[in-house]
Design a protein around this motif. Structure first.
Motif, mmCIF file in Angstrom:
data_model
loop_
_atom_site.group_PDB
_atom_site.id
_atom_site.type_symbol
_atom_site.label_atom_id
_atom_site.label_comp_id
_atom_site.label_asym_id
_atom_site.label_seq_id
_atom_site.Cartn_x
_atom_site.Cartn_y
_atom_site.Cartn_z
ATOM 1 N N GLY A 48 19.284 -78.510 -24.675
ATOM 2 C CA GLY A 48 18.522 -78.399 -25.927
ATOM 3 C C GLY A 48 18.226 -76.983 -26.369
ATOM 4 O O GLY A 48 17.310 -76.771 -27.172
ATOM 5 N N ALA A 49 19.003 -75.999 -25.879
ATOM 6 C CA ALA A 49 18.719 -74.612 -26.279
ATOM 7 C C ALA A 49 19.893 -73.697 -25.945
ATOM 8 O O ALA A 49 20.642 -73.954 -24.999
ATOM 9 N N PHE A 50 20.002 -72.597 -26.702
ATOM 10 C CA PHE A 50 21.055 -71.589 -26.459
ATOM 11 C C PHE A 50 21.000 -71.041 -25.047
ATOM 12 O O PHE A 50 21.979 -70.474 -24.567
ATOM 13 N N LYS A 51 19.856 -71.161 -24.388
ATOM 14 C CA LYS A 51 19.672 -70.585 -23.043
ATOM 15 C C LYS A 51 20.747 -71.031 -22.066
ATOM 16 O O LYS A 51 21.039 -70.328 -21.097
ATOM 17 N N PHE A 52 21.328 -72.195 -22.320
ATOM 18 C CA PHE A 52 22.370 -72.678 -21.421
ATOM 19 C C PHE A 52 23.585 -71.750 -21.428
ATOM 20 O O PHE A 52 24.285 -71.629 -20.420
ATOM 21 N N ARG A 53 23.808 -71.087 -22.554
ATOM 22 C CA ARG A 53 24.966 -70.182 -22.638
ATOM 23 C C ARG A 53 24.800 -69.005 -21.683
ATOM 24 O O ARG A 53 25.714 -68.677 -20.907
ATOM 25 N N GLY A 54 23.664 -68.346 -21.751
ATOM 26 C CA GLY A 54 23.445 -67.165 -20.923
ATOM 27 C C GLY A 54 23.420 -67.502 -19.443
ATOM 28 O O GLY A 54 24.037 -66.814 -18.615
ATOM 29 N N ALA A 55 22.728 -68.572 -19.103
ATOM 30 C CA ALA A 55 22.636 -68.964 -17.695
ATOM 31 C C ALA A 55 24.014 -69.321 -17.163
ATOM 32 O O ALA A 55 24.385 -68.948 -16.040
ATOM 33 N N THR A 56 24.781 -70.022 -17.969
ATOM 34 C CA THR A 56 26.111 -70.429 -17.517
ATOM 35 C C THR A 56 27.017 -69.221 -17.324
ATOM 36 O O THR A 56 27.762 -69.134 -16.346
ATOM 37 N N ASN A 57 26.952 -68.271 -18.250
ATOM 38 C CA ASN A 57 27.801 -67.093 -18.094
ATOM 39 C C ASN A 57 27.425 -66.311 -16.846
ATOM 40 O O ASN A 57 28.289 -65.898 -16.072
ATOM 41 N N ALA A 58 26.122 -66.130 -16.625
ATOM 42 C CA ALA A 58 25.686 -65.368 -15.449
ATOM 43 C C ALA A 58 26.136 -66.073 -14.169
ATOM 44 O O ALA A 58 26.671 -65.440 -13.250
ATOM 45 N N ILE A 59 25.959 -67.371 -14.125
ATOM 46 C CA ILE A 59 26.253 -68.111 -12.888
ATOM 47 C C ILE A 59 27.762 -68.248 -12.684
ATOM 48 O O ILE A 59 28.254 -68.151 -11.555
#
Lengths: 314, 314
Positions: A48-59
């Motif tokens: 439900g938020a753009f935050k998934f993009r950043g977390a996924t890229n980092a991980i």
């Protein structure tokens, strides 16, 4: 620093993991603003938020050796869910530090993605101390919600998709809090559409980024007071360096305008957005920003709200 | 009768007027149902409901001579708005008959599209009488909300888009009220994916279509009692003839399950849907229909709700 190639690399890592979210328009909002507005629906992103993009890229960027010890973060909000799901997709452990007064529904969301929740006292110092302890005990990689180049590059992929789908934007708007979304967005937009402006919108009651942008240095002694619960973080050092270089302006919006904008988006666009996502919409509707005749992209950052407590109700 | 060529012709008329609405998925709902569910988001259609498709097709089909006298209908809901906007796009007058006890917000929505509102007493007889009078005084073409082949063909374009975007569906579900959406959907699906089932979902408190389907003839002596305000109409003669020929089954859902499903879609999919749209979702979640391992399309029919009175609140 990050540059556009980091965002391209992030986009490749996100393929098949993150949704390419739809872009919606609304004739009524176009009429009200005199603009043509394109809404990038990150509220429809996973978690439900753009935050998934950043977390996924980092991980996804971690080596296998780094990854196997897991990842850790502190967040009671969207970033915690994002890290939990991104770790689940890589099949590694996630440790999420949360204050012990967090509503059960937010704990359940993170736990639902299989993360281990570590409780702490509800103070910033206790959160930092607990996260440090968890990281040193487990060897987990700490995924900061915004002060991390890889997170920022991930957040920039939403604007990359927007600019590729909608040519000739004159302006792109995002909310600003820690600054990861705004920094990533500016990096994408200024590369793909150099003539376009990039502006951040911030609640007047949490205007550290606005003040910092004007002062030319980070101003961090702010006590956030805003209904936009996703925008209470203080601007991070790394995102601020990008924002100074690439963002055209930051504007402020009061909470009453944010609530009106949020309700309008629910009513007219049939999209559940959270108050944070409504802040840039409010900036348009209030004409805080010049809108007439312009093609404007807006990142609708997220849609996580408590449906039992809507801000237009008592 | 209508056949698939009518729906293709409707799709051509709708091009550039109606939105090609996005199709969303939800990992959580897939987990709950054991299926892969594709939601066709007609809540994101213009006027917030699939009704815009049928009204637009009917109105675009009129000859210039017919059209210049305008169009008329009676509806206090989505169809009234749909006719008003479709008429506005063709630059012809629209007359919408509404009971005098309709909430101001519904009047405003129709008036906002430039239609003339004609008030009447809040009885079915008064509505019919008033519509007859308006039609004979103005010569306007009456656009029935469902008992009209052109309207039905327009409604079928949503399923056409769904089947073209998502191959190999095993089942397509819609709500059923007057029957226009279900009839149009079945006509599209049975042509494009002959192996797929088509099922209508109806509130248990307004189960005239369910009863009619089983009896093999229209049963109309029902007093609708359901929260799904868009599904209180009685099944129409023309749609029923299509439904008998092409639909596999009709199932019933109680209002409590509908409200739970509606809330789940808001919470997890971040989509504002109205109770009517939640009825087929509830049928899946309650396993009223076999879901395991199947690829299922659902038409989310609309998103027009009163944000001050949500069904999970008092």
């Amino acid at each position: 620093m990050i540059d556009f190639s980091d965002i391209q690399a992030a986009a490749a890592r996100l393929r098949g993991k993150a949704h390419v979210t739809p872009i919606q328009t609304c004739a009524h909002i176009d009429e009200l603003t005199g603009a043509r507005v394109f809404f990038k629906c990150e509220n429809l992103q996973r978690v439900g938020a753009f935050k998934f993009r950043g977390a996924t890229n980092a991980i996804a960027s971690l080596s296998d050796a780094e990854a196997e010890r897991g990842v850790a973060t502190q967040s009671s909000g969207n970033h915690g869910q994002a890290v939990a799901l991104a770790a689940k997709l890589r099949a590694i452990p996630a440790y999420v530090v949360m204050p012990n007064n967090v509503p059960a529904i937010k704990r359940a969301a993170v736990a639902g993605y299989g993360a281990e929740i570590i409780e702490c006292e509800p103070t910033a110092a206790a959160r930092d101390r607990t996260l440090d302890r968890v990281a040193s005990e487990t060897g987990a990689y700490v995924v900061h919600p915004y002060n991390d180049w890889r997170v920022m590059a991930g957040q920039g992929t939403a604007a990359l998709e927007l600019c590729e789908a909608v040519p000739d934007l004159d302006l792109v708007l995002t909310p600003v809090s820690g600054g990861g979304l705004l920094a990533g967005t500016a990096t994408s937009v200024k590369h793909l559409v150099p003539t376009a402006q990039v502006i951040g919108a911030e609640p007047a009651g949490a205007d550290d980024a606005w003040r910092s942008f004007r002062a030319g240095r980070r101003i961090t002694d702010i006590k956030p007071d805003t209904i936009a619960d996703g925008l209470r973080a203080i601007i991070g050092e790394k995102p601020f360096s990008v924002i100074r270089a690439r963002v055209d302006d930051i504007v402020r919006v009061d909470d009453a305008a944010t609530i009106r904008a949020m309700r309008l988006v629910w009513e007219r666009m049939k999209l559940v957005i959270e108050p944070s996502a409504a802040v840039p919409v409010a900036a348009l509707l209030e004409r805080t920003i010049e809108t007439e005749g312009r093609r404007i992209g807006v990142i609708l950052s997220g849609g996580n709200v408590d449906l039992d407590r809507l801000p237009w109700q008592n």
